[in-house]
Design an enzyme around this catalytic site. Structure first.
Site, PDB file in Angstrom:
ATOM      1  N   GLU A  41      35.958  19.575  -4.597  1.00 49.75           N
ATOM      2  CA  GLU A  41      35.377  19.796  -5.931  1.00 49.75           C
ATOM      3  C   GLU A  41      33.908  20.181  -5.825  1.00 49.75           C
ATOM      4  O   GLU A  41      33.418  21.049  -6.555  1.00 49.75           O
ATOM      5  CB  GLU A  41      35.531  18.535  -6.778  1.00 49.75           C
ATOM      6  N   HIS A  97      50.215  34.165 -11.102  1.00 51.80           N
ATOM      7  CA  HIS A  97      49.971  33.432 -12.368  1.00 51.80           C
ATOM      8  C   HIS A  97      50.174  31.922 -12.176  1.00 51.80           C
ATOM      9  O   HIS A  97      50.471  31.222 -13.130  1.00 51.80           O
ATOM     10  CB  HIS A  97      50.887  33.920 -13.494  1.00 51.80           C
ATOM     11  N   LYS A 149      44.099   5.930  -6.191  1.00 52.33           N
ATOM     12  CA  LYS A 149      43.613   7.310  -6.146  1.00 52.33           C
ATOM     13  C   LYS A 149      42.947   7.693  -4.844  1.00 52.33           C
ATOM     14  O   LYS A 149      42.297   6.907  -4.176  1.00 52.33           O
ATOM     15  CB  LYS A 149      42.631   7.553  -7.295  1.00 52.33           C
ATOM     16  N   SER A 198      38.731   5.774  -5.912  1.00 54.23           N
ATOM     17  CA  SER A 198      38.206   5.543  -7.253  1.00 54.23           C
ATOM     18  C   SER A 198      37.759   4.101  -7.344  1.00 54.23           C
ATOM     19  O   SER A 198      38.389   3.215  -6.772  1.00 54.23           O
ATOM     20  CB  SER A 198      39.303   5.824  -8.277  1.00 54.23           C
TER      21      SER A 198
END
Ligand code: ARG
Length: 467
Positions: A300, A166, A293, A287
């Site tokens: 992704e 979980h 970042k 970024s």
């Protein structure tokens, strides 16, 4: 490779005998597949050479014509490979583009190549050959990904990390064990690929339009020449079957799902909050506005490519589901789905292999996280069963109280003083502290397939021998 899209109204030179005029421009546009099936040129030419050789061997065409055909086809192969071939949309597809060029190159002998075959068995052949090669490539790429995981697993056979259910801390595991879970997944994908190669290893050529042919062809000869195990056994099924393409897509969808789960874990692990791994510069981006970042874009995109692959599988299943036997033109829509999925899958495997090989594993962060969240609670319960003779349910209850106490004191289980533990259950002794560390916890899980470093090493050895 310019596509000739001029709309002349003369009838088709390949099948136009009974037609007075050429197709409407829209007809030509919806009908033509050359824009994508030109990818099959090498398979088409290889198939035609095998077919012509067989025709000559069987005395169906002369050796002289066969030689001209083979020579012409080889010329076309090098023309296409060197970018000196003009594909024409009026000629619909790769099969007729090649045959029309052959006629220009060698004259009337070209017309004998299509004896005892049809575009229906020809396209089934070309596409099977293409899918077979793609499956072989997929097998090699999966082997590379498995090897990357085996190396990381070996390196981290003892590195402790939290195991999750979980996505909540469950029990400590080793990072090596977690890596080996992916080896199992991609190992299953690879064996599905191997089975699919066996399934499709039958030659369609010679099924002709759907009924076979009256010419004395030798389908075993062409099957052998093209590297197939044997010819297909039913001419109707042969030209109406696209199971090999659907199997490729379902294998790609399952492998894609695995790659996507891995991508998702990498996305989570590489957040500053987790900090379990740091991606290499080669597999991340910055970024344009936030200088701090480092984004896991490749992971992704792997996650997203899975959506495309699933779409292709559903598309082809839907294209095929209502088709009466044998061939229908609907089946021309099979190729783009497979080509697109193959490209996505290749990219996804390559990107994940690179990411897994290059990422820096922060074992200190993993270990710290492994010890938090009372991850050794099960070890305490097991100790109570083993050393104090409690039934597991009672041990579970006692442990629950210890966790609650630790939580109220804001400390770990291992930090509770013995007096506190003994107040919960009198049978607890200071020996209990031996099992409350994460290292002791993982080392104790020696059951077959368990997370103990000794077991993980056994599984690594098993997979290294299996490759
Ligand atoms: N371009 C066609 C395809 O991809 C080739 C087969 C055409 N056969 C036919 N009977 N029109 O399926």
């Amino acid at each position: 490779m310019a596509d000739d899209t001029t709309d002349t109204k003369s009838s088709n030179q390949m099948w136009g005998g009974r037609f007075a005029s050429g197709p409407d421009a829209i007809m030509e546009e919806i009908n033509a597949s050359i824009g994508f099936d030109k990818k099959l040129f090498a398979q088409d030419i290889r198939g035609s050479i095998a077919h012509a050789t067989m025709l000559a061997h069987q005395g169906i065409i002369t050796t002289d014509d066969k030689d001209k055909i083979v020579h012409g086809l080889n010329t076309i192969l090098s023309e296409i490979e060197s970018g000196n071939f003009e594909f024409s949309r009026q000629l619909e597809d790769i099969h007729m583009n090649v045959e029309a060029r052959l006629a220009t190159l060698i004259g009337p002998a070209a017309g004998r190549l299509h004896t005892a075959r049809s575009r229906n068995d020809q396209v089934a052949l070309d596409f099977r050959l293409w899918v077979k090669e793609e499956l072989q490539k997929t097998e090699r790429m999966l082997t590379g990904l498995i090897a990357a995981f085996l190396d990381r697993a070996e390196e981290h056979a003892e590195s402790v990390m939290p195991g999750f259910t979980h996505l909540q801390t469950a029990q400590p595991v080793t990072f090596g064990h977690h890596c080996m879970a992916y080896v199992e997944m991609f190992g299953r994908d690879r064996s599905r690929v191997r089975h699919a190669i066996e399934h499709l290893d039958e030659s369609p050529i010679g099924a002709a339009a759907l009924a076979g042919t009256g010419y004395p062809i030798d389908r075993h000869m062409t099957a052998k020449a093209l590297g197939f195990r044997e010819p297909t056994r039913n001419s109707i099924d042969t030209v109406s079957d696209r199971d090999f393409a659907i199997e490729f897509l379902s294998i790609a969808a399952i492998a894609g799902m695995h790659l996507s789960r891995l991508a998702e874990e990498i996305v989570i692990w590489s957040t500053p909050q987790f900090g379990f791994v740091r991606l290499s510069d080669a597999f991340s981006t910055g970024s344009s506005i936030m200088p701090q970042k480092k984004n896991p874009d490749a992971a992704e995109l792997v996650r997203a490519k899975t959506g495309r692959i699933n779409g292709s599988l559903v598309a082809l299943l839907t294209i095929m589901k209502g088709l009466p036997l044998a061939y229908s033109k609907d089946m021309q829509e099979d190729k783009e789905q497979v080509f697109d999925a193959a490209e996505s899958l290749e990219l996804a495997i390559a990107a994940m292999t690179g990411m897994v090989r290059d990422m820096t594993v922060n074992t200190a962060r993993m270990k710290a996280a492994a010890g938090s969240g009372y991850s050794t609670a099960t070890d305490l319960a097991d100790w109570l069963v083993r050393e104090a003779g409690l039934p597991f349910r009672d041990a579970h209850h006692v442990t629950g109280r210890a966790v609650a106490l630790a939580e109220s004191k804001g400390c770990d289980l291992a930090e509770l003083p013995l007096s506190d533990l003994q107040a919960i259950h009198a049978a607890i002794t200071d020996k209990v502290y031996d099992v409350l560390t994460v290292e002791a916890s993982v080392a104790s899980r020696k059951s077959f397939g368990g997370t103990a470093p000794s077991e993980v090493r056994k599984q690594i050895a098993f997979w290294r021998a299996r490759n």
